[in-house]
Every structure is written in C-alpha cells, then in structure tokens.
Motif scaffolding. Structure first.
Motif, PDB file in Angstrom:
ATOM      1  N   UNK A 120      42.911 -26.009  56.724  1.00  0.00           N
ATOM      2  CA  UNK A 120      43.951 -25.960  57.744  1.00  0.00           C
ATOM      3  C   UNK A 120      45.259 -26.419  57.117  1.00  0.00           C
ATOM      4  N   UNK A 121      46.299 -25.709  57.404  1.00  0.00           N
ATOM      5  CA  UNK A 121      47.618 -26.039  56.880  1.00  0.00           C
ATOM      6  C   UNK A 121      48.206 -27.192  57.693  1.00  0.00           C
ATOM      7  N   UNK A 122      48.381 -28.341  57.062  1.00  0.00           N
ATOM      8  CA  UNK A 122      48.867 -29.538  57.765  1.00  0.00           C
ATOM      9  C   UNK A 122      50.352 -29.444  58.092  1.00  0.00           C
ATOM     10  N   UNK A 123      51.070 -28.502  57.484  1.00  0.00           N
ATOM     11  CA  UNK A 123      52.498 -28.327  57.764  1.00  0.00           C
ATOM     12  C   UNK A 123      52.737 -27.486  59.006  1.00  0.00           C
ATOM     13  N   UNK A 124      51.701 -26.829  59.497  1.00  0.00           N
ATOM     14  CA  UNK A 124      51.808 -25.973  60.666  1.00  0.00           C
ATOM     15  C   UNK A 124      51.266 -26.743  61.865  1.00  0.00           C
ATOM     16  N   UNK A 125      52.057 -26.828  62.917  1.00  0.00           N
ATOM     17  CA  UNK A 125      51.667 -27.591  64.091  1.00  0.00           C
ATOM     18  C   UNK A 125      50.506 -26.927  64.833  1.00  0.00           C
ATOM     19  N   UNK A 154      45.182 -21.017  58.038  1.00  0.00           N
ATOM     20  CA  UNK A 154      46.370 -21.277  57.225  1.00  0.00           C
ATOM     21  C   UNK A 154      47.605 -20.561  57.765  1.00  0.00           C
ATOM     22  N   UNK A 155      47.419 -19.802  58.841  1.00  0.00           N
ATOM     23  CA  UNK A 155      48.533 -19.063  59.449  1.00  0.00           C
ATOM     24  C   UNK A 155      49.023 -19.748  60.712  1.00  0.00           C
ATOM     25  N   UNK A 182      44.940 -19.346  70.358  1.00  0.00           N
ATOM     26  CA  UNK A 182      46.161 -19.196  69.565  1.00  0.00           C
ATOM     27  C   UNK A 182      45.950 -18.114  68.516  1.00  0.00           C
ATOM     28  N   UNK A 183      46.959 -17.246  68.370  1.00  0.00           N
ATOM     29  CA  UNK A 183      46.861 -16.125  67.447  1.00  0.00           C
ATOM     30  C   UNK A 183      48.091 -16.040  66.557  1.00  0.00           C
ATOM     31  N   UNK A 184      47.865 -15.634  65.310  1.00  0.00           N
ATOM     32  CA  UNK A 184      48.987 -15.328  64.422  1.00  0.00           C
ATOM     33  C   UNK A 184      49.458 -13.911  64.746  1.00  0.00           C
ATOM     34  N   UNK A 185      50.537 -13.485  64.124  1.00  0.00           N
ATOM     35  CA  UNK A 185      51.076 -12.142  64.387  1.00  0.00           C
ATOM     36  C   UNK A 185      50.074 -11.058  64.028  1.00  0.00           C
TER      37      UNK A 185
END
Length: 87
Positions: A1-6, A14-15, A27-30
């Motif tokens: 999991x990307x810790x920089x992404x809320x 990672x998206x 929750x969905x990415x583009x």
C-alpha cells in the motif's frame, strides 16, 4: 500500500482512489472506474464525495449536539417532576 496516498483503490493498492462506486461502496482508481464491471455504476469523484461527507458530518454533529442538549433539559425536568412526586 502506498503510504503517500490517503485513499487507495481497492484493487490497485498502489493507485490513488479517484472515485467512489455508489453501488458497491468501494474506492476505485481511474483505470478500475473505466472497466466494464464498474463502468455502468454511478460514481462520485473522491474530492466531491469527501466534500459532501464533511458537510453531512457537520450537520450530524450539530444534530447530535442539539439532541444531547434537549435530552439533558428533558432529563432535568423529568427528575424534578419525579422528585416532586416523591417529596
């Protein structure tokens, strides 16, 4: 999991999540939002969803505060009546 992404996409950790699927409540990415199994579902952009959530949360908090105040007033009056009956 990307810790920089809320908020992360459910399927691509990672998206960044860009949308909330209003049918599945996920929750969905583009990329996922455009896939056939989600494309037809109503979605809301994260920024708009979070803004609306903040507004609703504020209203609920105000309602809760009013309810608590009214409850305490009613409790005080009820105890006074009961105390008058007992005395």
């Amino acid at each position: 999991m990307n810790k920089n992404v809320l908020f992360n996409c459910l399927y691509h950790e990672s998206s960044k999540a860009s949308y909330v699927c209003l049918v599945e409540n996920i929750l969905l990415c583009k990329k996922c939002a455009a896939e056939p199994n989600h494309k037809s579902h109503p979605k809301e952009e994260m920024e708009i969803f979070l803004k609306n959530l903040k507004t609703v949360s504020k209203k609920l908090n105000e309602f809760n505060n009013t309810f608590e105040l009214k409850f305490q007033e009613t409790k005080k009056k009820t105890l006074a009546v009961v105390d008058g009956l007992i005395s």
